[in-house]
Design an enzyme around this catalytic site. Sequence first.
Site, short mmCIF file in Angstrom:
data_model
loop_
_atom_site.label_atom_id
_atom_site.label_comp_id
_atom_site.label_asym_id
_atom_site.label_seq_id
_atom_site.Cartn_x
_atom_site.Cartn_y
_atom_site.Cartn_z
N ASP A 47 0.84 -1.20 0.00
CA ASP A 47 0.00 0.00 0.00
C ASP A 47 0.88 1.25 0.00
O ASP A 47 1.65 1.47 0.94
CB ASP A 47 -0.89 -0.02 1.24
CG ASP A 47 -2.04 0.97 1.16
OD1 ASP A 47 -1.89 1.99 0.47
OD2 ASP A 47 -3.09 0.73 1.78
N CYS A 87 -6.48 4.08 -3.34
CA CYS A 87 -6.68 2.76 -2.73
C CYS A 87 -7.81 1.91 -3.30
O CYS A 87 -7.58 0.83 -3.84
CB CYS A 87 -6.91 2.93 -1.24
SG CYS A 87 -5.53 3.71 -0.38
N LYS A 140 -5.53 -5.59 4.10
CA LYS A 140 -6.47 -4.47 3.93
C LYS A 140 -7.42 -4.73 2.76
O LYS A 140 -6.98 -5.00 1.65
CB LYS A 140 -5.67 -3.19 3.70
CG LYS A 140 -6.50 -2.01 3.23
CD LYS A 140 -5.61 -0.81 2.97
CE LYS A 140 -6.30 0.19 2.07
NZ LYS A 140 -5.48 1.38 1.79
N HIS A 229 1.49 2.52 3.80
CA HIS A 229 0.53 3.60 3.97
C HIS A 229 0.72 4.17 5.38
O HIS A 229 0.92 3.42 6.33
CB HIS A 229 -0.89 3.04 3.81
CG HIS A 229 -1.97 4.06 3.70
ND1 HIS A 229 -2.34 4.87 4.75
CD2 HIS A 229 -2.80 4.38 2.66
CE1 HIS A 229 -3.34 5.65 4.37
NE2 HIS A 229 -3.62 5.39 3.11
N LYS A 302 1.36 9.46 -5.51
CA LYS A 302 -0.02 9.04 -5.26
C LYS A 302 -1.00 10.19 -5.47
O LYS A 302 -0.71 11.34 -5.16
CB LYS A 302 -0.14 8.52 -3.83
CG LYS A 302 -1.55 8.21 -3.35
CD LYS A 302 -1.56 7.72 -1.92
CE LYS A 302 -2.99 7.48 -1.44
NZ LYS A 302 -3.01 6.87 -0.08
#
Length: 479
Positions: A47, A87, A140, A229, A302
């Site tokens: 992530d 995400c 996740k 993350h 991102k």
Amino acid sequence: MPVARRSPAGFLSLGLVLAASGLLCRAGFTQGKAAERPPNVVLIFADDLGYADVGCFGAQGYKTPHLDRLAKQGMKFTDFYVSQAVCSASRAALLTGCYSNRVGILGALGPGAKTGLNPAETTLAEMLRDRGYATAMFGKWHLGDHESLLPRKHGFDEYFGIPYSNDMWPNHPTNKRYPPLPLIENETVLEHNPDQTQLTTAITERSVKFINRNRERPFFLYVPHPMPHVPLFVSKKHAGKTKRGLFGDVIEEIDWSVGQITEALEKNGLTRNTLVIFTSDNGPWLSYGDHAGSAGPLREGKGTSFEGGVRVPAIFRWPGRIKPGTVSREPAMTIDVLPTVAGFTGASLPKDRTIDGKDLRPLLSQEKGARSPHEALYIYWGGHLDAVRSGKWKLHLPHEYRSLKGQPGSGGLPGPYVQKKIELSLFDLEVDPGETKDVAAEHPGVVQHMQQLVERARQDLGDTGTARKGAGVRPPARL
């Protein structure tokens, strides 16, 4: 083959009835040698891991020996993309083989979201479960936190992890309105606001146990790590070990996890019959500075449609099927994982809907003349079509994007962003992966061709930039 699902009437399928009677192994697979059955599939998904956050992709200040070994034993993709640099959208594309816009999942779903991945979509887990695979997900999810939308409703036999990002909790540095973060096993909340220093360890231990339990049957193991993350957490066994600080420690612990999983495959004699895939959901969250990763030579990170946001490290390993130490520079995307796995395992792709991904087996087996199976890859931000990649070319359509305003944050606090805008621009990524020189004026024919590809995407997937609704868009689940 008989499928391992309940019929609408609630009765077990014939295959499971026979299996329960001892007359037939699930979906007809014997419990003989691993080579006699279809390959296991292990998919590890980091992530916010940036393009240059793995040793073999240029990481500095820490080491990733297990990931580097994975690359030496398999193929590294240098031009591997996600459909959106955020995400939920990225995960929807990975699991369905479709652009996130096609399946109606945009952005990052928050706690209590009223939408999620539609159960009518076929996920990797469902596809392989119907092929007779044991399926598990540890990590996740982020495709809907309502009980009706959790992983076991989408083909996973087992689930342990968090339902959305690890910063969506009351300890968020700038948003204190988030509810307590649940740690879930199947559909049961084990605790709220768990000790995140233990998440990577717990996910890894469950992954190893799953492999040990299912060594006699084909399995699909999905490991979407909650990190790197932010907020970053690491266990004591890895804390303070790197020159890169907490971020480096976290990456080394993820690398340790990869090592534990591949060691479990080796101990069970499964290495040569297991496809292992490692990649990330998007690029680094640059505003977090020393708690963020690196996109290396790529532009931005991102939350943008530049290469630093959507190009991610990717490694595929299957000894005996993928030649060791190989590199592919052909454009590919996470949407390609599902059809590629289908090809390797003999699973059936859905025939009643569009699947955007393509089979990468010709590239992975290095067939002579193999090229990217895509004429174009489309990059959206939300409903806006931002860019298209075709061959070595990338065309940006006019759009706004976020960029750092001065210095990034540090110590777990974000720095500010500022909104910028790019006009119609063409980049030759073969010589300019940093997207620094617009060459649209020198290549009007390329621009014209790529605008035709853009028009094709707008008709099919829509584009809020031109107020277009896509004819091929399917709805998400709505509560």
